[in-house]
Enzyme design. Structure first.
Site, short mmCIF file in Angstrom:
data_model
loop_
_atom_site.label_atom_id
_atom_site.label_comp_id
_atom_site.label_asym_id
_atom_site.label_seq_id
_atom_site.Cartn_x
_atom_site.Cartn_y
_atom_site.Cartn_z
N GLY A 12 0.97 -1.16 0.04
CA GLY A 12 0.01 0.00 -0.10
C GLY A 12 0.76 1.23 -0.04
CB ALA A 13 4.53 1.80 -0.80
CB SER A 137 -9.24 0.50 11.03
OG SER A 137 -10.12 1.71 11.30
CE1 TYR A 150 -11.31 0.12 5.94
CE2 TYR A 150 -12.07 0.69 8.15
CZ TYR A 150 -11.09 0.51 7.04
OH TYR A 150 -9.68 1.15 7.43
CB ALA A 152 -16.44 -7.75 8.87
CE LYS A 154 -8.47 -2.04 7.59
NZ LYS A 154 -6.96 -1.94 7.44
N1 LIG Z 1 -7.70 6.78 5.63
C1 LIG Z 1 -8.13 6.48 6.70
O1 LIG Z 1 -9.00 7.20 7.17
C2 LIG Z 1 -7.84 5.23 7.15
C3 LIG Z 1 -8.37 5.05 8.84
C4 LIG Z 1 -7.79 3.88 9.56
C5 LIG Z 1 -7.12 2.92 8.89
N2 LIG Z 1 -6.77 3.11 7.65
C6 LIG Z 1 -5.92 2.02 6.86
O2 LIG Z 1 -4.82 2.43 6.52
C7 LIG Z 1 -4.40 1.46 5.40
C8 LIG Z 1 -3.90 2.76 4.18
O3 LIG Z 1 -4.98 3.47 3.76
P1 LIG Z 1 -4.91 4.79 3.17
O4 LIG Z 1 -5.76 5.76 4.04
O5 LIG Z 1 -3.42 5.22 2.89
O6 LIG Z 1 -5.60 4.50 1.75
P2 LIG Z 1 -5.28 4.74 0.22
O7 LIG Z 1 -4.62 6.29 0.21
O8 LIG Z 1 -6.45 4.68 -0.55
O9 LIG Z 1 -4.25 3.57 -0.06
C9 LIG Z 1 -4.51 2.34 -0.17
C10 LIG Z 1 -3.37 1.61 -0.77
O10 LIG Z 1 -3.67 0.12 -0.85
C11 LIG Z 1 -3.25 -0.26 -2.18
N3 LIG Z 1 -4.00 -1.41 -2.52
C12 LIG Z 1 -5.57 -1.51 -2.63
N4 LIG Z 1 -6.09 -2.64 -3.36
C13 LIG Z 1 -4.62 -3.33 -3.45
C14 LIG Z 1 -4.40 -4.61 -4.32
N5 LIG Z 1 -5.31 -5.60 -4.51
N6 LIG Z 1 -3.17 -4.84 -4.35
C15 LIG Z 1 -2.11 -3.97 -3.79
N7 LIG Z 1 -2.36 -3.00 -3.22
C16 LIG Z 1 -3.53 -2.63 -3.21
C17 LIG Z 1 -3.36 0.81 -3.05
O11 LIG Z 1 -2.35 0.66 -4.21
P3 LIG Z 1 -2.77 1.11 -5.62
O12 LIG Z 1 -3.34 2.29 -5.50
O13 LIG Z 1 -1.51 1.23 -6.15
O14 LIG Z 1 -3.53 0.13 -6.37
C18 LIG Z 1 -2.79 2.03 -2.22
O15 LIG Z 1 -1.41 2.07 -2.02
C19 LIG Z 1 -5.50 0.60 4.90
O16 LIG Z 1 -5.06 -0.48 5.52
C20 LIG Z 1 -6.66 1.34 5.72
O17 LIG Z 1 -7.80 0.55 5.77
C21 LIG Z 1 -6.96 4.40 6.90
#
Ligand SMILES: NC(=O)c1ccc[n+]([C@@H]2O[C@H](COP(=O)([O-])OP(=O)(O)OC[C@H]3O[C@@H](n4cnc5c(N)ncnc54)[C@H](OP(=O)(O)O)[C@@H]3O)[C@@H](O)[C@H]2O)c1
Length: 270
Positions: A12-13, A137, A150, A152, A154
């Site tokens: 998820g970089a 999360s 979601y 479920a 996490k």
């Molecule tokens: N943002 C929030 O409010 C929040 C709150 C709590 C927890 N989180 C958690 O934090 C983590 C990062 O979230 P974020 O906010 O940074 O989200 P984001 O900006 O939407 O990034 C999501 C990442 O997941 C990758 N990804 C999605 N499907 C994939 C797949 N099939 N194979 C490989 N990579 C995949 C995407 O890669 P590509 O785009 O390159 O496909 C992207 O790098 C997640 O686990 C999320 O549940 C986020």
């Protein structure tokens, strides 16, 4: 930072939190294996970092091929750290959630990080000290309306992380669970951001999540880290007195339902 963890995989970089973590670990002098599906974003991230030994891997981690490609690259780099940060979300009531979204949410948020851990564990276990960080999360501890699938995934990831930590407790691999609250990234649609503002939910910057990760790595220990106040307090309260949290969240339900309706791509039969 703990000098042991110097070669780290970040899944998820390309995401908001993942790229902030990459920047923070780059500043700590780590060599990074950065993975995501979007090559343009991966290249952009690589160009923005100072380190010269970072590697990118384009991989869909919902496929066996993607997992194997990542494992091979991780073996070549000799990684001693894994940060599982991939994830997706969709604000919707259960009835408003499409079948396909259920499968993709479970595959991406739960099955993929579990498979990545399994694939990389033999590499990590060979190291004198290694770490796995699963990014969960706050909604991995508090069931929230409009987020049942979601939640479920996490809750599942948190349970998996706790089990794995106990399974590895007599090894040199520590296991960290990092649980952010709402964070300003592309994961959240405009409707979600608007809903959070209306409900008075704080929204963190990805950089502050990355700082918490670096500080968790500094301790070198297996820890759970829940980010934000009062969210971290509600995690405890929910485990002790869930009925109190039921009542508090009931007040938010009409607002959440309204935003679920706005977020839907297809009309739902009523
Ligand atoms: N943002 C929030 O409010 C929040 C709150 C709590 C927890 N989180 C958690 O934090 C983590 C990062 O979230 P974020 O906010 O940074 O989200 P984001 O900006 O939407 O990034 C999501 C990442 O997941 C990758 N990804 C999605 N499907 C994939 C797949 N099939 N194979 C490989 N990579 C995949 C995407 O890669 P590509 O785009 O390159 O496909 C992207 O790098 C997640 O686990 C999320 O549940 C986020």
């Amino acid at each position: 930072m703990n000098t042991h963890f110097k070669k780290i995989v970040i899944t998820g970089a390309t995401g908001g939190i993942g790229s902030a973590i990459a920047e923070a670990l780059d500043q700590q002098g780590c060599d990074l294996l950065l993975t995501g599906r979007n090559e343009v974003k991966l290249d952009h991230l690589l160009n923005s970092l100072n380190g010269e030994n970072h590697v990118k891997i384009v991989a869909d981690l919902n496929t066996q091929k993607g997992i194997e490609t990542l494992r091979d690259a991780a073996e070549k780099l000799g990684v001693n750290g894994l940060v599982n940060c991939l994830g997706i979300n969709k604000l919707a009531t259960l009835q408003g959630t499409e079948e396909e979204d259920i499968s993709t949410l479970i595959a991406t948020n739960l099955a993929a990080p579990v498979r990545v851990c399994k694939a990389l564990l033999p590499i990590l276990e060979c190291k004198p000290k290694a770490v796995i960080v699963n990014v969960g999360s706050i909604l991995g501890s508090i069931g929230y309306a409009g987020s049942s699938v979601y939640c479920a995934t996490k809750f599942g990831l948190r349970g998996f992380t706790e089990s794995l930590r106990r399974e590895l407790s007599d090894t040199a691999v520590s296991v960290v669970y990092l649980a952010p609250r709402a964070t300003d990234t592309a994961l959240n649609t405009d409707a979600v951001n608007q809903m959070n503002r209306e409900l008075g939910n704080a929204i963190d910057k990805p950089r502050s999540v990355a700082e918490q990760l670096v500080s968790a790595l500094e301790s070198g220990k297996s820890v759970n880290r829940y980010l934000g106040w009062p969210e971290s307090f509600f995690v405890r309260l929910n485990s002790l007195l869930p009925a109190v949290v039921d009542k508090a969240l009931l007040r938010q339900l009409p607002t959440i339902r309204r935003y679920c309706g706005m977020n839907q791509t297809k009309p739902v039969d009523v």
